[in-house]
Structure formats: C-alpha cells, structure tokens
Design a protein around this motif. Structure first.
Motif, PDB file in Angstrom:
ATOM      1  N   LEU C  90      23.796  81.188 -23.630  1.00  0.00           N
ATOM      2  CA  LEU C  90      22.343  81.269 -23.426  1.00  0.00           C
ATOM      3  C   LEU C  90      21.866  82.706 -23.534  1.00  0.00           C
ATOM      4  O   LEU C  90      22.140  83.527 -22.667  1.00  0.00           O
ATOM      5  CB  LEU C  90      21.984  80.708 -22.050  1.00  0.00           C
ATOM      6  CG  LEU C  90      22.367  79.255 -21.773  1.00  0.00           C
ATOM      7  CD1 LEU C  90      21.737  78.802 -20.466  1.00  0.00           C
ATOM      8  CD2 LEU C  90      21.954  78.342 -22.909  1.00  0.00           C
ATOM      9  N   SER C  91      21.102  82.985 -24.587  1.00  0.00           N
ATOM     10  CA  SER C  91      20.546  84.333 -24.703  1.00  0.00           C
ATOM     11  C   SER C  91      19.293  84.481 -23.834  1.00  0.00           C
ATOM     12  O   SER C  91      18.942  85.588 -23.445  1.00  0.00           O
ATOM     13  CB  SER C  91      20.232  84.645 -26.171  1.00  0.00           C
ATOM     14  OG  SER C  91      19.321  83.718 -26.705  1.00  0.00           O
ATOM     15  N   ARG C  92      18.643  83.384 -23.538  1.00  0.00           N
ATOM     16  CA  ARG C  92      17.464  83.409 -22.667  1.00  0.00           C
ATOM     17  C   ARG C  92      17.753  82.632 -21.393  1.00  0.00           C
ATOM     18  O   ARG C  92      18.523  81.685 -21.452  1.00  0.00           O
ATOM     19  CB  ARG C  92      16.259  82.752 -23.374  1.00  0.00           C
ATOM     20  CG  ARG C  92      16.027  83.215 -24.757  1.00  0.00           C
ATOM     21  CD  ARG C  92      15.515  84.640 -24.816  1.00  0.00           C
ATOM     22  NE  ARG C  92      15.303  85.008 -26.236  1.00  0.00           N
ATOM     23  CZ  ARG C  92      14.140  84.860 -26.877  1.00  0.00           C
ATOM     24  NH1 ARG C  92      13.092  84.367 -26.248  1.00  0.00           N
ATOM     25  NH2 ARG C  92      14.034  85.227 -28.142  1.00  0.00           N
ATOM     26  N   PRO C  93      17.126  82.936 -20.261  1.00  0.00           N
ATOM     27  CA  PRO C  93      16.191  84.033 -20.056  1.00  0.00           C
ATOM     28  C   PRO C  93      16.852  85.368 -20.352  1.00  0.00           C
ATOM     29  O   PRO C  93      18.033  85.551 -20.089  1.00  0.00           O
ATOM     30  CB  PRO C  93      15.811  83.946 -18.565  1.00  0.00           C
ATOM     31  CG  PRO C  93      16.444  82.715 -18.042  1.00  0.00           C
ATOM     32  CD  PRO C  93      17.371  82.175 -19.039  1.00  0.00           C
ATOM     33  N   SER C  94      16.045  86.299 -20.847  1.00  0.00           N
ATOM     34  CA  SER C  94      16.566  87.620 -21.193  1.00  0.00           C
ATOM     35  C   SER C  94      16.823  88.431 -19.923  1.00  0.00           C
ATOM     36  O   SER C  94      16.404  88.063 -18.824  1.00  0.00           O
ATOM     37  CB  SER C  94      15.556  88.350 -22.071  1.00  0.00           C
ATOM     38  OG  SER C  94      14.414  88.666 -21.291  1.00  0.00           O
ATOM     39  N   VAL C  95      17.504  89.532 -20.085  1.00  0.00           N
ATOM     40  CA  VAL C  95      17.791  90.408 -18.939  1.00  0.00           C
ATOM     41  C   VAL C  95      16.489  90.863 -18.289  1.00  0.00           C
ATOM     42  O   VAL C  95      16.351  90.823 -17.054  1.00  0.00           O
ATOM     43  CB  VAL C  95      18.646  91.607 -19.405  1.00  0.00           C
ATOM     44  CG1 VAL C  95      18.831  92.609 -18.275  1.00  0.00           C
ATOM     45  CG2 VAL C  95      19.993  91.123 -19.939  1.00  0.00           C
ATOM     46  N   GLU C  97      13.598  89.368 -18.306  1.00  0.00           N
ATOM     47  CA  GLU C  97      12.983  88.242 -17.596  1.00  0.00           C
ATOM     48  C   GLU C  97      13.672  87.988 -16.265  1.00  0.00           C
ATOM     49  O   GLU C  97      13.027  87.625 -15.276  1.00  0.00           O
ATOM     50  CB  GLU C  97      13.042  86.983 -18.477  1.00  0.00           C
ATOM     51  CG  GLU C  97      12.014  87.001 -19.608  1.00  0.00           C
ATOM     52  CD  GLU C  97      12.301  85.950 -20.690  1.00  0.00           C
ATOM     53  OE1 GLU C  97      11.343  85.616 -21.428  1.00  0.00           O
ATOM     54  OE2 GLU C  97      13.460  85.497 -20.805  1.00  0.00           O
TER      55      GLU C  97
END
Lengths: 383, 383, 383, 383
Positions: C90-95, C97
């Motif tokens: 999972l790349s999202r939620p991003s850091v 965020e």
C-alpha cells in the motif's frame, strides 16, 4: 478381426503390461503426473461403462456407483472426482476388486457387442480402444517411474532392455523444398479430433536429420557444460534447471565416473548408440541451441516423417499444441477429450517403444508440458 | 514372562493389528503425519537390527544394506534416509519382503536373547519393546486415517466399535489443594528419558473433571457456533480453522442433519455418551474457552490422575513439551529419541483405546503439534 | 509528569525514531514479520482513536473511515483489515497523510485529556502508552531490517553504534537455592495482563550467568562447526538451518575472512566483546547444548534478574509462552491483546537497546516464534 | 528530429508519466509482475549506461557499481541481480537518487551523442529508445495496478479517462480469402528481432471483426454464467478461475448491482460502449467459445490489421509465442532480449492506450503468459 476380438485383445494387453507387478506397485503415485497402475485399469474400464454401457446397453447395472467418483479422470460433464493428487492415497478399491470390475464390464461389453450397434456406438467403441491404448503407454511409463525412483531399483522384466526396437538408420539429413504442403488426417480410419481437418501450410526450405540424437551425443553436451550455461536455455528452462538441480536426463546416474540409467530391465550402463530419452523440451531446446540447430515444427516433421524409422521416441517439436483450422469440439463429455488442453503444451510427434502396436500414425499429435520427462521422449534436429 | 516371550508377544501384536488389512492398505501415506503400515513393520524391525543385533550380536549378517536408507525414521546419527513425505511413494520392499525381514530379524533376536545379555543390552531391548508399542498405537491410528479418508469408507473390523473401552464415570470435579507436589517417574521399571528426574512443582488450588467431555457436549459447542466465533480461539487456531475449513472433529460427517463418524467398524452414528475424540489442541482450547474453563497443566493432571478412568483418550494439556529439570540426552542415536522434539509441541497425558496394554503409566508424556487430530485425543476440563 | 505531557512525549518519540528515514523507507515490508514504518505510525494512532476517542470523546469526528481497514493489526472485534502480508503493498495513505492523521488525533486527544477522565479511560490510556512503546521497539528493529537487507547497506545514524548501552559485567555465575518463589507482577503501576496474578513456583538449585554470551564466544561455536552438527539442534531447528542455509546470526557477513555485521550505524566489524544478538531460539538452544549448559526458564530468570545488567538484549528463555495461573482475558477487543498468542511461542525476558525507557520491568514477558531473529535477542546460560 | 532530441524526448516522457505520483507510489510491488515505478526509471537508465556508455564512451565513470545489481532485469550475461520478487523490498536507492542517476546518465549520453557514432552504437541507441518505450507502457499499467489495488482507490489523473482514444468503428466482419500471405517486418526502420524474416504463411478463408468486444457484450457473458460453466474454458483456465475466485475482469467491482471499474481517473461506472479490457487469455478464449467464434492467429490478425482502428487494446491471439523461420539470437546480452522468452506465452498484437506514440506497428509482437490481466488487453473475434 471383429470388434469383440479387438476389444478383448486390447483389454487383455493392459493386464499383460501389469503382469510383472507386485500388488504394491499398483498403488503408489510418486508424482502428480504419474497415476497408480490400478487407477489406469479402473479408469479405462469406467470409460467403457460410462460412455457405452450406461447410455446404450439396456438393463445394464452399474457395478458400483462410487466408482464414478474414483475413476473419473477429468470429465467435468460426468460429475465430481477424486482430485488428481489423491489417486495415490486410495488403497481401495483393491487391485483384486478392480480386476473383478474389469471382468464384470468386459462380460457386459461382450454381450452388448453381440447386439446390433449403431454408428454412434461404433465410433465411441473405437474411441474407447484408442483411449485404452493411450493409457497402456502411460501404464508402462508410470510403472517405470514407480520402480525407477525406488532406491532398490527393482527390475520390471529382464527382457525389456528398451533398446531392442531401435533400428540402425543412416546418418544424414533429408532436404525438403519450400512450398505449400498438406497437414492432418483425412483417411477413413480412426483419428483423434485434434488431427482432423487436413489443411494447407506453407513451409520454407529445411533439412531434417534422418536419425535421433544418441546418448553419446548427449553426453558431449553434458561434458561441454550444457547444463551450466544459461545461454542455451529459455529463461523458464533455466529456472527449471536451477530449481530442480537438473544435470542429466531422468533415470541417469553417474556412478564412479560412468553413466548408468534405470531401464525396465534394471539399472544398466548407458547404451551410447541408443537415442537419448527421458528429456524435457527445455533440455531438447538447449541441446539444439548448443548444436547451432533447432527442432522441427510439427508440420515440417509430418512432411518428412515417411523417411524416419518408426516407434523409437516421442519427438519434441517446436510447435505449441493448438487447434487446426476448423477444429471444433464434440458436444458433451467426449468433447473434453482434447480441445481443453490446447494451451501451454508442446506437440510431440512419432511413437515410442511404449506405444501399443497400431496406435500410431504420421498425423498423430501427442502433447505434454515442456518440463515433463517421464515419457520416452527424444530429439530430432533441423538445420 | 521371559524377555524372549515378551519380545515375541510384542512383535506378534504388531502383525495382529495388520491382519484385517489388504495388501494395498499397507502402502499408502495420505498425509505426511501418517506412515504406511508396511513402513511401521519394517521400521520397528530395523530398530532391533540397528541398535541391538548389529552392535552386539557377533556374526550377525545384515538382512539388506539398503533397508537402513528405507526404514530409518529420523536418526541423523545412523545416516541418510528416505524423506518422510516419500514413504508412501515406495512400493518396494513389498509387504511380503517386509514380513520376511521381520522373520529373519526375529529369528536372529531369539538366538541372541538366549545368550547372556549385558545390562546395556537389556535396557536397549526394553526400549525396543516400548518403541514398537508406540508404533502399534500409530499403526492403528494411521490405518484409521487411511481407511477413514477413503471415499468407500472400508471397515477395518466390525468388532472395533472403539467405544467398548469407555467406562461410565461419575460426573463431578476433584478438588486438589495448593502446595508442593512431586512429578515424574522414579520407579524401577522402564520409562522414557522425558519422564525422569522426579522433582517438585508448586500447584495452586484447582478442580479437575472426573470425566472427559462427551460427543453430546461437543455438539452443543458446534451448535452454539463455536467454530464461527474467533473469540474462543488462539490467533493461530483461528487461522487453522479458516485455512482448512474446519467445522467438526476429524471423521465427522453431517448426513441429512445427523452426525456420523468413521470408526474402525465403519461409518456409524455418533455415540453421544462417548468421549469426543480426534480433535486438535486448538479445538480443545476453544471448547474450554466457550465453557469458561481451561485445560489442566500436565502437572495438575499427573497429581489428579489416580482418580481417572484409564485408557480412553489421550488428553491434551495446556503444557508445552519441555525438558524436566536435570533432563539430559543419552549419547548417540538413542539420545535422539525425545529431546530433539522439545519445541513447538503440546503434552498429552493418559492413554487411548489404541494404546497397547502395559504401555502406559501416570507419568507418561506424549506430545504432538497443536493442529494434529488423527490420534484418539480428548478433553478434560479444569475450573 | 501529567498524562497529557506523557502522551505527547511518547507520541513524539515515535516520530523521532523516524527522523533519519527517507520517505521510501517508510513504505516497504521485506518480510511478513516486519511492518512498514508508516504502518506503525498509523496503527498506533488508530489505537488511540479506536479505543479512546471513538467510544469516549463526545462529538469526535473519525478522521477517515477507511483507515480502520488499513490500520487494524489483528483485532477481529473491530472488523476487517488489510492482510498482514499486504501492508507493504500500500503506497497510500502517504507518509504525509499519516503525519496529518497523527496531528489530528493528537489534537483531539489533548482536548479530551483536558476533560475529567474515568478510571476506565485512564487505564486504556496507559495501555495505549505501553502499546505505542512496544511499537517503538518494533519500529527500530523493522527499520534495521529494511536498511540492513538492502544491498546498499544504508546508514540509519552514525551515532547508533548499538553497543553504547552495553555495560561491562563481572563474569561468573549466581547461585540460587531450591525452594518456593513468587513470580509475576503485583505492583500498583501498569503491567500487561500476561504478567498478572503473582503466584508461587518451585525452583530447584541453579546457577545463572551474570553476563550474556559475547560475539567472541559465538564465533567459537561457529568455528567449532556448530551450524553443521545436528546433535546440538532440535529437529525443527535443524530443518530451519538446512532450509534457510543459516550459518551465522542475522546481519553477519564474512568478508575476506573477517566477520562484519550490519548495525544502525552501517556495516561494521564485529565487536567481539559485545553480547551476541539477532539469533533465533533454535540457535540459542544449539549454542547452549554445545556448551553443555542450558537456558533459564522464565521463572529462574525472574528470580535472578535483580543481579543482571539491564537493557542489553532480550533474552530467550526455555519457557513456552503460556498463561499464568488464574489468567483471564479482558472482554472485547482489549482482550485480544495477549491471550490469543499463547501457543507456539517462547518467552523472552529483559529489555534491549531498542526498548524505550520506562518500558520494561523484571516481570515483563515478551514472546516470539522460535525462528525469529530480527529483534535484539541474546543468550544467558544456566548450569 | 536528431538522435539527441529523440533521446531527450523519450527520456522526458518516462518522467512525465510519473509526475502525478507521490514518492510512496514509486516504491511498492504488489505482485511479482508489477515493478516499482522507481525501478523502471532506474532500469531504463542502467540500460543506456550498460550497453552504450560503458562499452563505447571513453572515460565514462560508472555512477554507482552497486546499481548493476539493483537494476539488471534479467540479463544473465551482465551478472547477478536482485531477484524479481525483491524489487519492492528495496527502499534505496531513493526516488531522488534515481532521478539524479538519470540526470547523470542523460548528461553523459548527450555528450556522447555529440560525437561520431558508429552504426553499431546507433542500432543500440534505437534499441534503447524502444526499450524505454516498452517500459513506459509497463510504467503506466504498473502504476494502475498499484493504485487500483489500494483500498483507497487513489486517482492518478482526472484527465485519464482511458477511453478518449477509443474511436467508433463500423460493426461487421472483414473477409479474407485463402492463400499464401507474407508475414513479418522487412522495412528499413527499427523492429525487434522477433518480427524479422518476412516469410510466407498459408491462410484459409476467415472473417475477422472490425471492432473489439465491448464491455456491454462482456457483461452479457457474465450474466449468462460464463464464469460458472467449465465448458467454455481450457482445463488450466478453469483451474485458474476456481483457484483465484475470478468472476469479472480485473478492476471491476459490482456495487449495489451496478458495475464499476477502477481507471486512472478513479473508480467510475463501466462505459458500456468501450472495449472490454484487463482480461486474461483464458477469459478471452472462454468468451469466444461462448460466442461460438474463435480468436485470430497472429498471422490472420497481421493480414487484416490495416482495416482496424489503432491503439485501443492489445489483442490476444490464439498463437503461441514462437520464433519465425530463420530467427536467430544476437550474440551477448542483447541476444537475451526476446528469444529466451519463446515458450509458454501467447502473442498479443496491436497497441493499447498505454503504448507510447511511434512505438507500434502492424508486425509488432507482444507476449504474455495466458493468466495475466494488468495490461490493456482486449478481444477481437474471428468466425
């Protein structure tokens, strides 16, 4: 020969193949591709019961309702079945019970064959003959696997040297000229649906070897480091070599610097002049690359085949197993015979020393996944 | 009874267990935990040959050098061996050959036992007796697995209802008071190394059930949704339930709304009053959680055991299989008997209807991985 | 320190641990046991939101409904969740965020902590502090794994030599006498449910080392062929060694005949005097066997612990992770904290150089599967 | 356009594709077939560095020796490499470092391209352009997979509706007459080695659809139970459906009885008139069977292709990926480009909405394993 005589002869031959076995040899399944011999005996019987006796023989009493579950191979139309990997986990029905099942079905078949048969039934019958002959070849190669992977290397039969059939052929190449050729079966006798629809193909000039690659030539490949050099291999072939630590054909053992191989007559020194066998498509491709040659397509093979010695090895071709133009599946379970396997497999042509007599022809298309080696496979080169 | 008589009696009992089998039943290995019956017969023979005849009997001729490879179970000291998952892939040695091997070794043993035996040999002999008795229990449970997972549900013996041994016990709980207790074997007879070093443990007050949990009580758990509610399970137990679609004990089948189970006498309706069996530690733990109780530790069990009916089920405990204070491995191959398995397993106490007579005692420690179910396992609760 | 201050200090420390990271380092999950650092930051925030703000803070607006799916670790009570092996996909939620999510929850928590808190909330809050501290330890060891298994061996921080904390201790053994001892927590401060119910155990005489086994001593084991001799190993340990080609502790590299290890300060020569670390229980057991000694039980360890240097390594014990007498799970999701993991794991005692200050005590029970090595694990011997 | 201009334009386009990404999106590898975007950016750079700068540019200083290990895809000739499944486990080199690597190599390339280039270098350069364009297509489909399998369904770009390129075509079939046709590339511009050797094939009469199968037609197949009827499927296709619970094309979601699909513009209602996409060969074959039609061979496709709309979907053909007559591998690493993949894959023809402009032609042969779906694949029928 009448149909009854032919039926009985074919049925008897399956049992003859099993004569040298001990009961235990009928039961095991060391790899998923190999089926227990007793399963072959039951399954070929189930085929006649399911596709001929049940639908066409009035008053036929099914021998045992549970056997449909046990002996169905892959016919989805005919219901659930034991998963393939579980065949070797079933000690029952016992070998004796399966022979009784064979006798029961044979008796019913003989009675039924004495009645007037429709053309539809005759066709199914001939299909059943050919089906059992295919399993006879598998029976022998499966038995070889079962015995040949046992650390005791038991002998199947001292008389089966496996090389008796090999005929000396003249070395050299046959030249075939560019042009339109016809491929496929259009005779009046039996053939499988995958050979039908004789059709035109365009071939380019090619030269195809009269002889198969020998064990001596394959040892040269091994000694030249063929199994250690990725350049000769497909990427998936190379993965297969690495993951399975492959360094020689199946059944080969290097003992004190000398090559032996397991044969149906036991563990014997390699016969250097015999055609190499028990090799995967990946190995065959690598060998051809190392030689600077290639494999024939199945079409090239078919056009040149009249010049070959017959019945030594199933020969890998470069062709993928695909439908011929106009191919169509038969309706119902019989339609599951060939068509649904036409993906991810390579075509083999010819016939091997395990092929029953009369069960081969130039247009016959055999097929296996590229990594499989337990059949009597061989190599014929093209340049 | 003399040692020779005892030897012959124990050896004979292994063969008696196999009497109802057909040859095919001796061969298969449907899961890795189950060994083919012919392997048990060969392996127990190999044990006497390897640890007694070869080192101590002058002039003993080894029956077949290859058998060390085939029948070694896990003794690294004794050399290479067939990997466990391959036991069911070997059709040879045949059942007859293994019976001949037994006869050969028995004859040599009888001769040898007539000589003067050292204490070391006597100890190994008694260990061999107990080893063969352990395999007798496995033989019966492995046979049950082989037949009970065959779609034909073959009967082992109509006389083996499996519940004859079950004695009625008074319901209720035994109260044990807090204090220091002694655990472990210190008698003069045989015991395994894992029971030795009688030592003190401190127990707190507990009440332990006089009776085992019955099938009727376990059906209540099923009907209450016990297999669908993660709250009762360990995380790894819950994964096991989900990954394997577990919804009842092994051998249970719900047919037209009624519970049946496979027994050695065939597929029969569940006996509601019999103790539940063929359940994993995960299921036992979930059942206890649902009941608001817990399992005994092996120490609690041992202290209360004199009040229990004997020989119905192996009873899962909460204890992990660990060494007792002062435990040390014997040198050499015999030292591989128990110690190297002391991780990742749970202790079971008691004895089951498959346990040979005289092969059990209150201090006996059996052990299995928590997901295994093919033994006659049961549940005793503590509150 | 007020609860608000403590809350903010702990929350800040998680972010401080991540300061040296590049964004990419927050994302990956090279093995299932390691979680992406951004997942730890989100999950610990989700814990406060789910167990405190949502049930107790009136008018609290959930930050993002989807986050329950993304940041739930294993709480079945709280609904579905991303499967553990997918956390690194999972790349999202991003850091960014996730840092915003932290800020949002922290702001809501600070407001909420200014209101009057019930005892129930205070208890949950303290649990949340300890939960986040546990993840701080995992954060650091997971970061070490992520960087230490990258072929570029990136440095986390030049100042983290990992051995600064190691105190010189006197060699020698502490002798403890046989008798009844008390085990478990009964203080007024926080402890986990698995340490509660202080109770009596009976210990036998034992001598426990004052010091941990050093890298130099472990190199002796390697040089003596410890990884090649099955005699020292559990059967499952030996399988683990063979299947994974283990020949040294994790992070060790033999370069031109000299041992190096990856540390948070980069790839450095082994410090021979430092305690060995990053070893599995299997290796620890084999080392002890080779030495002719054994590991302490967790009870022996706890009784002797006041004599040890603190905070160097988590020390493997021989004890399996099991409930203490009288252990009971809390109702609801909080009850899933410890109890459901009490099978197939070993207890570790002590604290390591990655353990946050104030997050350790003599009765603390850590637990891992026996093959795991990415924590700062160590060896203390008993004879 | 000069070679330098072309080089810079192509290199820039790779970076433009990544513009909408957040740093975290560059890192992950949710399935083995998908590579992290940062890996594509590094690998295409490594290609120019390894095959042009290192061998031909005097005094070129390699940027980082370790990058050969990190960015080699499958070239055995060029040394060891990170195994494919580990690409998503590497947080370093970071995205910034990779952009710096690109800048460094681009600068060196621009200088080098200003010198006099040999024909050999020019050919490698054009191969490098085409190689990077292939990765541009993969970049976009890999990004779609990374975002489209995230539970938050992040939008790549609101402007990428994915259907803008679709042109309305007249329904109906094109009839082609039996005869000898010519296949393969023989122009003066670039082509891959697998298209070379223009040669004759014999085709039989066939009629090929002018249009691709639409989403509406595919929904009919779903509604007719196409995914539940084994009759339409290959045996291996049916196993794939069952083992992976496949019931619709990739990215499709049935929400409240209405079909949605994830697109680069987010989760949107299915466009019924658009060509169906993200389907495996197995699904395409089953759809054609259900329709009573079949797929074209790659030769039929090539002969009819001038009549098709361009650039909508990669179209599965019935042809296996095999060498053309006379195919031979180039020596060295460049020879690993195509030939070693010519087994177990199917040919796709055409170009998709993800294909870079100028990177397609009628003779272009793309290839994938039959189960793969993450490319913009489509269906064109033959009768």
């Amino acid at each position: 020969m009448t149909l009854v005589e032919e039926y009985l002869q074919i049925r008897k031959y399956s049992e003859q193949i099993c004569e040298p076995l001990q009961t235990e040899d009928y039961v095991v399944q060391p790899i998923v591709d190999v089926s227990p011999p007793k399963w072959h005996l039951g399954h070929t019987t189930w085929f006649f019961e399911t596709f001929i006796l049940k639908p066409f023989s009035v008053n036929y009493q099914v021998y045992n309702d549970e056997y449909n579950f046990v002996f169905n191979s892959y016919y989805e139309t005919v219901g659930n079945r034991v998963i393939r990997t579980d065949r070797g986990n079933l000690s029952r029905p016992s070998v004796n019970e399966i022979y009784q099942y064979r006798a029961y079905v044979d008796e019913a078949m003989v009675k039924f064959l004495a009645t007037t048969l429709t053309d539809e039934v005759k066709e199914l019958l001939i299909l059943g003959f050919n089906h059992e002959q295919q399993h006879q070849e598998l029976l022998l190669t499966d038995i070889k696997y079962i015995l040949g992977n046992n650390p005791l290397f038991p002998i199947y039969s001292k008389d089966r040297k496996e090389v008796l059939a090999i005929q000396k052929s003249e070395p050299g190449f046959i030249n075939i000229s560019e042009g339109v050729y016809e491929i496929g079966y259009d005779g009046a006798d039996f053939s499988f649906d995958n050979e039908l629809n004789r059709h035109k193909v365009y071939l380019h000039d090619f030269s195809i070897s009269k002889t198969l690659v020998s064990n001596a030539e394959f040892i040269e490949f091994i000694n030249a480091g063929g199994y250690e050099n990725f350049n000769f291999w497909h990427a998936e072939g190379w993965d297969w070599v690495k993951n399975n630590n492959i360094s020689a054909p199946m059944y080969w053992h290097l003992i004190d610097g000398k090559w032996f191989n397991y044969t149906l007559a036991g563990l014997l020194p390699i016969d250097l002049t015999a055609p190499v066998s028990h090799i995967s498509y990946y190995e065959v491709y690598a060998f051809a690359s190392w030689k600077g040659m290639r494999l024939p397509t199945e079409f090239e093979w078919e056009i040149a085949a009249e010049h070959f010695n017959w019945g030594e090895r199933w020969e890998w071709t470069e062709s993928a197993y695909l439908p011929y133009p106009g191919f169509s599946k038969a309706p119902g379970a019989i339609g599951e015979y060939n068509g649904k396997f036409m993906v991810n497999q390579k075509v083999l042509r010819g016939a091997s020393i395990a092929t029953p007599k009369n069960h081969s022809r130039i247009t016959y298309r055999n097929f296996f996944h590229p990594h499989l080696r337990w059949q009597y496979t061989g190599i014929r080169l093209v340049k």
